[in-house]
Design a protein around this motif. Structure first.
Motif, mmCIF file in Angstrom:
data_model
loop_
_atom_site.group_PDB
_atom_site.id
_atom_site.type_symbol
_atom_site.label_atom_id
_atom_site.label_comp_id
_atom_site.label_asym_id
_atom_site.label_seq_id
_atom_site.Cartn_x
_atom_site.Cartn_y
_atom_site.Cartn_z
ATOM 1 N N THR A 1 43.422 42.884 44.586
ATOM 2 C CA THR A 1 42.680 41.884 43.821
ATOM 3 C C THR A 1 41.619 42.547 42.945
ATOM 4 O OG1 THR A 1 41.142 41.571 45.665
ATOM 5 C CG2 THR A 1 43.056 40.111 45.561
ATOM 6 N N SER B 1 37.713 41.974 41.204
ATOM 7 C CA SER B 1 36.471 41.213 41.082
ATOM 8 C C SER B 1 36.037 41.105 39.618
ATOM 9 C CB SER B 1 35.358 41.891 41.888
ATOM 10 O OG SER B 1 35.156 43.224 41.429
ATOM 11 N N SER C 1 41.591 35.982 39.240
ATOM 12 C CA SER C 1 42.894 35.733 39.856
ATOM 13 C C SER C 1 44.035 36.298 39.026
ATOM 14 C CB SER C 1 43.091 34.221 40.034
ATOM 15 O OG SER C 1 44.409 33.937 40.445
ATOM 16 N N PHE C 2 45.052 36.756 39.723
ATOM 17 C CA PHE C 2 46.297 37.208 39.103
ATOM 18 C C PHE C 2 47.046 36.038 38.481
ATOM 19 C CE2 PHE C 2 50.834 38.528 39.570
ATOM 20 C CZ PHE C 2 50.784 39.735 38.885
ATOM 21 N N PRO D 1 49.436 30.389 46.414
ATOM 22 C CA PRO D 1 48.206 31.044 46.888
ATOM 23 C C PRO D 1 47.027 30.088 46.792
ATOM 24 C CG PRO D 1 48.826 31.851 44.715
ATOM 25 C CD PRO D 1 49.971 31.020 45.194
ATOM 26 N N GLU D 2 46.024 30.349 47.613
ATOM 27 C CA GLU D 2 44.857 29.473 47.665
ATOM 28 C C GLU D 2 44.152 29.384 46.314
ATOM 29 O OE1 GLU D 2 43.621 27.585 49.976
ATOM 30 O OE2 GLU D 2 44.958 28.082 51.629
ATOM 31 N N THR D 3 44.213 30.443 45.501
ATOM 32 C CA THR D 3 43.503 30.431 44.228
ATOM 33 C C THR D 3 44.091 29.425 43.244
ATOM 34 O OG1 THR D 3 44.869 32.347 43.658
ATOM 35 C CG2 THR D 3 42.594 32.758 44.287
ATOM 36 N N LYS E 1 43.717 44.084 50.437
ATOM 37 C CA LYS E 1 43.267 42.981 49.583
ATOM 38 C C LYS E 1 42.341 43.484 48.487
ATOM 39 C CE LYS E 1 43.566 39.186 52.939
ATOM 40 N NZ LYS E 1 42.789 38.162 53.681
ATOM 41 N N GLU F 1 45.343 36.933 47.612
ATOM 42 C CA GLU F 1 44.425 35.918 47.081
ATOM 43 C C GLU F 1 44.274 34.739 48.028
ATOM 44 O OE1 GLU F 1 44.771 34.786 43.052
ATOM 45 O OE2 GLU F 1 45.188 36.818 42.332
ATOM 46 N N GLY F 2 44.902 34.809 49.178
ATOM 47 C CA GLY F 2 44.698 33.788 50.194
ATOM 48 C C GLY F 2 45.916 32.921 50.417
ATOM 49 N N GLU G 1 50.391 39.622 45.921
ATOM 50 C CA GLU G 1 49.163 38.966 45.464
ATOM 51 C C GLU G 1 48.999 37.573 46.064
ATOM 52 O OE1 GLU G 1 49.859 42.142 42.436
ATOM 53 O OE2 GLU G 1 51.121 40.723 43.525
#
Length: 337
Positions: free
Chosen positions: A240, A242, A246-247, A331-333, A236, A208-209, A204
């Motif tokens: 992930t 929608s 986010s996880f 991660p980015e999130t 992805k 998520e980035g 993840e």
């Protein structure tokens, strides 16, 4: 989790057929029997049940071979005197097929010992008398084994017997064990409870980035590192959500009784205490499990394969900021926008 969906949909179907809600439902034993038909370990050899025949027809559609970097890392660990071992709940015939496709026909050379059909998490919680090791004869349990031998593979077993082997091999009363796995339920909570150090393989993070920079460098010393392939667009989308978001972090806006507003990402969180202002709060259920019970989370083994064996990892035990524990970076999130 899929079983919950099956259960809910069967309730809907039965209610619709009957035209009303039922007082009780009796279908669950049938569902369990179906699961057994699909996944019970004998099905691989018998080529029945749907799952195993589909895998056997085209293994490389479902598994990806390890990179040369990861294989080299395994060998480097062994050459440095580290004890390397395989612990899987897969039965021996299925496990060997997976390993041959992932590592090659010589897969056993990468490990000092292989333990299969370990039935995690029971491997960590059952006593030695409840869960002995067995030799393997024609892919089934042979004789009960009381002492582990290097170069062998076994069925079932418990961590207590294995610890005796680790003490003998390392010459230490309490050898440190870094354990890599991808299941919070089986590979994080149970090993942590017996003093192992879980490294969670957490896809993840990439899904998520993860910034492109982190795929070519780490916080360790500079090394010549090949390009690491991340998840595809389809992967992805599969990983992930929608719907749930986010996880790792929940940004739900809460209207508090005193009229104030708080979001799930506020900088002081009852679950985690003080957090780094650069990062959102790691405040989901799974985020809590990961931060509480794992030492380190990495997207895939390739990110650490070229690091020196004495590399010092930041762990989730450092609760002052949420970047600790994620390697090579969060991660980015989780980064505040």
């Amino acid at each position: 989790m899929p079983g919950c969906v099956v259960c809910a949909r069967l309730v809907d179907i039965i209610d619709k057929q009957a035209g009303k809600r039922q007082e009780e439902y009796t279908f669950w034993p049938d569902v369990l029997e179906c699961f057994g038909h699909v996944y019970q370990r004998e099905n691989f050899a018998d080529d029945i049940g749907g799952y195993f025949p589909t895998y056997k027809a085209d293994p490389l559609r479902y598994v990806e071979p390890c990179s040369d970097a990861v294989k080299g890392w395994f060998k480097k660990l062994k050459d440095a005197g580290k004890v390397t071992f395989l612990l899987t709940s897969s039965h021996v015939d299925y496990a060997e097929s997976l390993l041959e496709n992932i590592l090659g026909k010589d897969w056993q050379d990468y490990f000092h010992v292989a333990m299969m059909y370990a039935r995690k998490p029971g491997y960590f919680t059952k006593e030695q008398t409840e869960r002995p090791f067995y030799s393997i004869v024609n892919n089934k349990e042979g004789d009960e084994v009381n002492e582990i031998q290097t170069g062998c593979k076994y069925l079932q077993g418990s961590v207590h017997t294995f610890h005796s082997y680790l003490k003998k091999m390392s010459g230490k009363e309490n050898p440190k064990v870094a354990y890599f796995g991808d299941s919070v339920r089986s590979d994080v909570l149970p090993p942590q409870s017996v003093g192992w150090h879980p490294f969670l393989i957490l896809e993840e993070m990439e899904a998520e980035g993860l910034s492109e920079d982190s795929k070519d460098q780490t916080d360790g010393p500079p090394t010549k590192r090949g390009k690491i392939a991340g998840p595809s667009t389809t992967e992805k989308e599969f990983i992930t959500s929608s719907i749930w978001g986010s996880f790792f972090t929940d940004q739900t806006v809460l209207n508090l009784p005193d009229g104030s507003v708080q979001t799930g990402g506020d900088e002081h969180d009852g679950m985690n205490g003080q957090v780094d202002r650069q990062f959102e709060s790691l405040n989901t259920l799974w985020g809590y499990f990961i931060q509480t019970y794992a030492d380190v989370a990495i997207p895939q083994l390739d990110y650490i394969a070229d690091l020196p064996l004495d590399h010092q990892f930041g762990t989730f035990a450092d609760t002052t900021h949420h970047s600790a524990g994620f390697f090579p970076q969060p991660p980015e999130t989780l980064k505040k926008k």
